[in-house]
Design an enzyme around this catalytic site. Sequence first.
Site, PDB file in Angstrom:
ATOM      1  N   ASP A  18       6.869  -0.811   2.108  1.00 29.58           N
ATOM      2  CA  ASP A  18       5.659   0.061   1.743  1.00 29.58           C
ATOM      3  C   ASP A  18       5.774   1.161   0.754  1.00 29.58           C
ATOM      4  O   ASP A  18       7.079   1.610   0.501  1.00 29.58           O
ATOM      5  CB  ASP A  18       5.227   0.586   3.191  1.00 29.58           C
ATOM      6  CG  ASP A  18       3.786   1.233   3.284  1.00 29.58           C
ATOM      7  OD1 ASP A  18       2.967   1.178   2.270  1.00 29.58           O
ATOM      8  OD2 ASP A  18       3.337   1.945   3.976  1.00 29.58           O
ATOM      9  N   ARG A  22       2.033   4.494  -4.264  1.00 29.38           N
ATOM     10  CA  ARG A  22       2.336   5.831  -4.305  1.00 29.38           C
ATOM     11  C   ARG A  22       3.597   5.971  -5.434  1.00 29.38           C
ATOM     12  O   ARG A  22       3.453   6.982  -6.003  1.00 29.38           O
ATOM     13  CB  ARG A  22       2.958   6.591  -3.088  1.00 29.38           C
ATOM     14  CG  ARG A  22       1.652   6.910  -2.204  1.00 29.38           C
ATOM     15  CD  ARG A  22       2.008   6.970  -0.427  1.00 29.38           C
ATOM     16  NE  ARG A  22       2.336   5.753  -0.011  1.00 29.38           N
ATOM     17  CZ  ARG A  22       2.708   5.636   1.090  1.00 29.38           C
ATOM     18  NH1 ARG A  22       3.282   6.511   1.799  1.00 29.38           N
ATOM     19  NH2 ARG A  22       2.954   4.313   1.765  1.00 29.38           N
ATOM     20  N   HIS A  35       4.181  -2.560  -7.733  1.00 28.07           N
ATOM     21  CA  HIS A  35       4.461  -4.013  -7.187  1.00 28.07           C
ATOM     22  C   HIS A  35       5.509  -4.674  -7.871  1.00 28.07           C
ATOM     23  O   HIS A  35       6.308  -5.324  -7.274  1.00 28.07           O
ATOM     24  CB  HIS A  35       3.145  -4.690  -6.940  1.00 28.07           C
ATOM     25  CG  HIS A  35       2.144  -4.371  -6.023  1.00 28.07           C
ATOM     26  ND1 HIS A  35       2.696  -3.530  -4.754  1.00 28.07           N
ATOM     27  CD2 HIS A  35       0.781  -3.953  -6.146  1.00 28.07           C
ATOM     28  CE1 HIS A  35       1.262  -3.211  -4.080  1.00 28.07           C
ATOM     29  NE2 HIS A  35       0.426  -3.238  -5.233  1.00 28.07           N
ATOM     30  N   SER A  63      -0.243  -8.871   3.771  1.00 30.35           N
ATOM     31  CA  SER A  63      -1.036  -9.026   4.881  1.00 30.35           C
ATOM     32  C   SER A  63      -2.354  -9.772   5.020  1.00 30.35           C
ATOM     33  O   SER A  63      -3.067  -9.749   3.859  1.00 30.35           O
ATOM     34  CB  SER A  63      -1.108  -7.689   5.800  1.00 30.35           C
ATOM     35  OG  SER A  63      -2.163  -7.020   5.149  1.00 30.35           O
ATOM     36  N   ARG A  69      -8.077  -5.203  -0.645  1.00 26.43           N
ATOM     37  CA  ARG A  69      -7.766  -4.439  -1.858  1.00 26.43           C
ATOM     38  C   ARG A  69      -8.678  -4.967  -2.992  1.00 26.43           C
ATOM     39  O   ARG A  69      -9.164  -5.951  -2.945  1.00 26.43           O
ATOM     40  CB  ARG A  69      -6.331  -4.458  -2.203  1.00 26.43           C
ATOM     41  CG  ARG A  69      -5.460  -4.041  -0.882  1.00 26.43           C
ATOM     42  CD  ARG A  69      -4.045  -4.066  -1.302  1.00 26.43           C
ATOM     43  NE  ARG A  69      -3.304  -3.221  -0.079  1.00 26.43           N
ATOM     44  CZ  ARG A  69      -2.064  -2.473  -0.182  1.00 26.43           C
ATOM     45  NH1 ARG A  69      -1.672  -2.419  -1.486  1.00 26.43           N
ATOM     46  NH2 ARG A  69      -1.488  -1.977   0.749  1.00 26.43           N
ATOM     47  N   LEU A 129      21.634 -17.402   4.192  1.00 26.00           N
ATOM     48  CA  LEU A 129      20.623 -16.427   4.508  1.00 26.00           C
ATOM     49  C   LEU A 129      19.358 -17.149   4.757  1.00 26.00           C
ATOM     50  O   LEU A 129      18.854 -18.049   3.810  1.00 26.00           O
ATOM     51  CB  LEU A 129      20.405 -15.224   3.729  1.00 26.00           C
ATOM     52  CG  LEU A 129      19.243 -14.426   3.843  1.00 26.00           C
ATOM     53  CD1 LEU A 129      19.649 -13.397   5.060  1.00 26.00           C
ATOM     54  CD2 LEU A 129      18.893 -13.483   2.468  1.00 26.00           C
ATOM     55  N   ARG A 186      10.729   0.287   7.881  1.00 31.06           N
ATOM     56  CA  ARG A 186       9.501   0.524   7.152  1.00 31.06           C
ATOM     57  C   ARG A 186       9.813   1.444   6.047  1.00 31.06           C
ATOM     58  O   ARG A 186      10.493   2.689   6.683  1.00 31.06           O
ATOM     59  CB  ARG A 186       8.375   0.608   8.034  1.00 31.06           C
ATOM     60  CG  ARG A 186       7.189   0.941   7.445  1.00 31.06           C
ATOM     61  CD  ARG A 186       5.981   1.044   7.993  1.00 31.06           C
ATOM     62  NE  ARG A 186       4.702   1.164   7.280  1.00 31.06           N
ATOM     63  CZ  ARG A 186       3.486   0.540   7.694  1.00 31.06           C
ATOM     64  NH1 ARG A 186       3.356   0.324   8.588  1.00 31.06           N
ATOM     65  NH2 ARG A 186       2.277   0.612   6.605  1.00 31.06           N
TER      66      ARG A 186
HETATM   67  C1  FPP Z   1       3.067  -1.997   0.114  1.00 24.29           C
HETATM   68  O1  FPP Z   1       2.757  -1.005  -0.911  1.00 24.29           O
HETATM   69  C2  FPP Z   1       3.386  -3.339  -0.379  1.00 24.29           C
HETATM   70  C3  FPP Z   1       2.452  -4.297  -0.533  1.00 24.29           C
HETATM   71  C4  FPP Z   1       1.208  -4.491  -0.076  1.00 24.29           C
HETATM   72  C5  FPP Z   1       3.005  -5.625  -1.173  1.00 24.29           C
HETATM   73  C6  FPP Z   1       4.557  -5.957  -0.966  1.00 24.29           C
HETATM   74  C7  FPP Z   1       4.726  -7.063  -1.978  1.00 24.29           C
HETATM   75  C8  FPP Z   1       5.716  -6.957  -3.033  1.00 24.29           C
HETATM   76  C9  FPP Z   1       7.009  -5.794  -2.993  1.00 24.29           C
HETATM   77  C10 FPP Z   1       5.820  -7.859  -3.985  1.00 24.29           C
HETATM   78  C11 FPP Z   1       5.821  -9.270  -3.752  1.00 24.29           C
HETATM   79  C12 FPP Z   1       6.662  -9.996  -2.710  1.00 24.29           C
HETATM   80  C13 FPP Z   1       7.654 -10.658  -2.697  1.00 24.29           C
HETATM   81  C14 FPP Z   1       8.192 -11.400  -1.537  1.00 24.29           C
HETATM   82  C15 FPP Z   1       7.654 -11.622  -4.177  1.00 24.29           C
HETATM   83  P1  FPP Z   1       1.346  -0.367  -0.811  1.00 24.29           P
HETATM   84  O2  FPP Z   1       0.763  -0.825  -2.144  1.00 24.29           O
HETATM   85  O3  FPP Z   1       0.578  -0.405   0.319  1.00 24.29           O
HETATM   86  O4  FPP Z   1       1.785   1.251  -1.362  1.00 24.29           O
HETATM   87  P2  FPP Z   1       1.010   2.303  -0.980  1.00 24.29           P
HETATM   88  O5  FPP Z   1       0.856   2.610   0.623  1.00 24.29           O
HETATM   89  O6  FPP Z   1       1.909   3.551  -1.475  1.00 24.29           O
HETATM   90  O7  FPP Z   1      -0.396   2.367  -1.331  1.00 24.29           O
END
Ligand code: FPP
Length: 247
Positions: A18, A22, A35, A63, A69, A129, A186
């Site tokens: 997460d 931000r 991302h 998710s 989004r 793994l 987290r």
């Molecule tokens: C949360 O940050 C993160 C996500 C919704 C996506 C996580 C995905 C990746 C790290 C990249 C793709 C994954 C793989 C396995 C290749 P947020 O956008 O909710 O952050 P915020 O709460 O600060 O807005």
Amino acid sequence: MRSEEPVSMPRHVAIIMDGNGRWANARGLPRTAGHRAGVERVRETVRTAAEAGVKYLTLFAFSSENWNRPKEEVSDLMGLLRYFIRRDLAELHRENVRVRVIGCRASVQPDIRALLTEAEDRTRDNTGLSLVIAFNYGSRNELARAARSIAEQVKSGALDPASIDETTLASYVDTVGIPDPDLVIRTSGEQRLSNFLLWQTAYSEFVFMPCLWPDFDRQAFHEALAEYCRRDRRFGAVSAPELAVGS
Ligand code: FPP
């Protein structure tokens, strides 16, 4: 495990990554830049987990609620997953990593579905793994799908309702064959599960890290592992020193 035994390295670590948005906002960058930086951390985290002797690493990549989004962000996240699998699958395979995917595949674009299946098929016999990618995953949806499958088995006469117990349910969820997470991490300081592995985390330890996911480096991962090792896991029983006092 009783508390006189030191808690060993977690066999299964599950991570809610997460804070990408931000991290980007703080730098005046678009969320998508967060991302992208997040994918780099995914690579490093997979390596660190393998080196530390972790056997299963589950990452919450997308998710079932993330569809809400903005369209551009969803499309960027899909693109990043495609890019990750296309670019990293050969190396993961060389490193003996087994890829598994949990979540609902039915509503995923066909090309992504094919990539996920390719990643699983190609690495099926690997013994290092296990990297479990939670994609289009939501725990309530997973449990509803499990309940539906069980109901179908009952309806067809293959399953006796009286025989349904916790082991039965565990064999219908997406994580069948994967041990429950020992440790859930987290990042970003938020302290909630957000519909992640609700069934599987009944006795998991939780470590909430203040750093944002793109800042979750090797040292942060080791801090979380060290915090886990200090925990006293009792699984509903009492710890050994308390037993000694009572006797
Ligand atoms: C949360 O940050 C993160 C996500 C919704 C996506 C996580 C995905 C990746 C790290 C990249 C793709 C994954 C793989 C396995 C290749 P947020 O956008 O909710 O952050 P915020 O709460 O600060 O807005």
